[in-house]
Design a protein around this motif. Structure first.
Motif, PDB file in Angstrom:
ATOM      1  N   ASN A   1      50.567  14.946 -20.362  1.00  0.00           N
ATOM      2  CA  ASN A   1      51.196  13.726 -19.866  1.00  0.00           C
ATOM      3  C   ASN A   1      52.169  13.215 -20.926  1.00  0.00           C
TER       4      ASN A   1
ATOM      5  N   SER B   1      56.383  12.042 -22.068  1.00  0.00           N
ATOM      6  CA  SER B   1      57.703  11.598 -21.618  1.00  0.00           C
ATOM      7  C   SER B   1      58.756  12.213 -22.535  1.00  0.00           C
TER       8      SER B   1
ATOM      9  N   GLN C   1      57.138  11.945 -26.164  1.00  0.00           N
ATOM     10  CA  GLN C   1      56.030  11.074 -26.527  1.00  0.00           C
ATOM     11  C   GLN C   1      54.823  11.461 -25.684  1.00  0.00           C
TER      12      GLN C   1
ATOM     13  N   LEU D   1      51.792  10.442 -23.709  1.00  0.00           N
ATOM     14  CA  LEU D   1      51.406   9.184 -23.060  1.00  0.00           C
ATOM     15  C   LEU D   1      49.891   9.014 -23.031  1.00  0.00           C
TER      16      LEU D   1
ATOM     17  N   GLY E   1      49.873   8.797 -27.785  1.00  0.00           N
ATOM     18  CA  GLY E   1      50.997   8.034 -28.330  1.00  0.00           C
ATOM     19  C   GLY E   1      51.887   8.809 -29.276  1.00  0.00           C
TER      20      GLY E   1
ATOM     21  N   VAL F   1      50.200   4.097 -27.554  1.00  0.00           N
ATOM     22  CA  VAL F   1      51.228   4.516 -26.598  1.00  0.00           C
ATOM     23  C   VAL F   1      52.268   3.413 -26.421  1.00  0.00           C
ATOM     24  N   GLU F   2      51.803   2.187 -26.201  1.00  0.00           N
ATOM     25  CA  GLU F   2      52.783   1.120 -25.944  1.00  0.00           C
ATOM     26  C   GLU F   2      53.514   0.699 -27.224  1.00  0.00           C
TER      27      GLU F   2
ATOM     28  N   ALA G   1      56.048   3.365 -27.848  1.00  0.00           N
ATOM     29  CA  ALA G   1      57.099   3.326 -26.817  1.00  0.00           C
ATOM     30  C   ALA G   1      58.144   2.271 -27.173  1.00  0.00           C
TER      31      ALA G   1
END
Ligand SMILES: [Zn+2]
Length: 385
Positions: free
Chosen positions: A13, A15, A42, A44, A47, A267-268, A271
């Protein structure tokens, strides 16, 4: 490319992260890597930000045969501009370790990828009763062995280093973790080499402060404070101290018997860092496009300030002749007199000498203002991200 997995957690998973590129790439030692790819992703799930291509999968041969950063001379070393006066990166790195912890009078240190031994020279001066072990896969090994004749020095990487080294009190890895295929594997390797409560001292380029790293083919992981905290916890370390200073990030870990809480917000957080850095990296390329175009219109010369990956990569990613660049300008005296893509590298005096009127920045945004102020005194137009 076939199915790509995260090197740390194996998730599919992922990006895509700018840029996606195949052709001539740039390595962190400023040399070129022909017929390579940048395939930034990245994960997901955990991270991690990583390049799925680049030098991945052939790291060992790559370091043995070609890695040449700062091997040009023994005096050549990366400068740290984060402090009051420029000191060598190795000296600054040693100072920060001493600020983070007080080491016992005796012990055993193992440096992974010790280069020419710049850090160990400072370390050994202050901790004279420590045993030194180190390994280095590249040609720097010969210099390292000559500098520490009494130490246990091997030509190896961490996968194949002889286990006779035994258990140590301190493992050091400076500028290594970002190069390995799987940083979690290297943390687990260090964990296994350390006695209980032993320390692991790491320095990596902080991706958050170095958007240009998106263009660097051999920094396989683009590490951030959130990723380092995640990796530490997953490998069984507690974080003793973490310091961001200039572009590098320094982290001191302690081997723990207790299970560590693995952060779930990487992850966030990463991001958000990616979003910011991609915007800056794209603007850095646009700055070079604009600088070159304005110079061409005015029939004037342009230069690139800094040896950041954006400036080295620009002729390949933008498809222009590197011969258009009058010079690369940098303040690190140890690179003066050398050349990049056949273009001269020198100090600010190159501006007057070559009649340069336009300068694009290829440095970390941390230094944009400082460098712009300096350049404006030389009557040039400055282009930055
Ligand atoms: Zn992952």
């Amino acid at each position: 490319m076939q199915s790509v997995h995260c090197p740390c957690c194996n998730s599919e998973n992922l990006s895509q992260v700018y840029p996606q590129f195949t052709g001539t790439c740039i390595k962190s030692d400023m040399e070129i890597l022909p017929k390579a790819s940048i395939a930034n992703r990245q994960c997901l799930t955990c991270g991690l930000i990583f390049n799925a291509a680049g030098t991945r999968g052939h790291g060992e041969a790559f370091y043995r045969d070609s890695y040449s950063l700062m091997l040009r001379s023994l005096e050549a070393s990366i400068q740290s501009f984060a402090g009051v006066a420029p000191i060598s990166q190795a000296e600054r790195t040693h100072q920060i370790l001493r600020e983070m912890t007080t080491l016992p009078a005796q012990g055993r240190v193992l440096e992974a990828g010790a280069g020419k031994g710049d850090f160990l020279t400072f370390f050994a001066k202050e901790s004279q009763n420590w045993d030194i072990c180190a390994f280095e896969p590249s040609g720097a090994f010969e210099t390292l062995r000559a500098r520490f004749p009494a130490a246990d020095i091997r030509k190896s990487d961490y996968h194949s280093v002889d286990m006779e080294i035994g258990i140590v009190d301190l493992v050091v890895a400076l500028g290594v973790l970002e190069h390995v295929d799987n940083p979690l594997d290297m943390l687990r390797w260090a964990h296994a080499r350390l006695k209980d409560g032993g320390l692991f001292y790491i320095r990596v380029p902080n991706f958050e402060r170095n958007p240009n790293d998106l263009f660097c083919a051999d920094h396989l992981s683009k590490l951030t404070a959130p990723s380092l905290n995640w990796l530490a916890a997953r490998a069984g370390f507690e974080v003793v101290a973490l310091r961001e200073a200039g572009v590098p990030i320094f982290i001191l870990l302690r081997k723990s018997a207790a299970p560590q809480r693995v952060p779930d917000d990487v992850v966030e957080k990463n991001a958000a860092i990616i979003a910011n850095n991609v915007a800056v990296a794209k603007r850095a390329m646009e700055a070079i496009v604009n600088c070159r175009a304005r110079a061409a219109e005015a029939k004037e010369s342009f230069a690139i300030f800094g040896l950041g990956s954006s400036g080295l990569f620009a002729p390949f990613s933008l498809g222009f002749d590197a011969g258009d660049i009058a010079a690369y300008i940098d303040e690190n005296k140890s690179v003066w007199g050398s050349s990049i893509h056949g273009r001269p590298v020198g100090g600010l005096d190159m501006i007057a000498k070559l009649g340069i009127k336009h300068v694009a920045l290829a440095v970390s945004p941390v230094y944009f203002q400082q460098v712009t102020d300096k350049l404006l005194k030389h009557d040039v137009k400055v282009y930055s991200a």
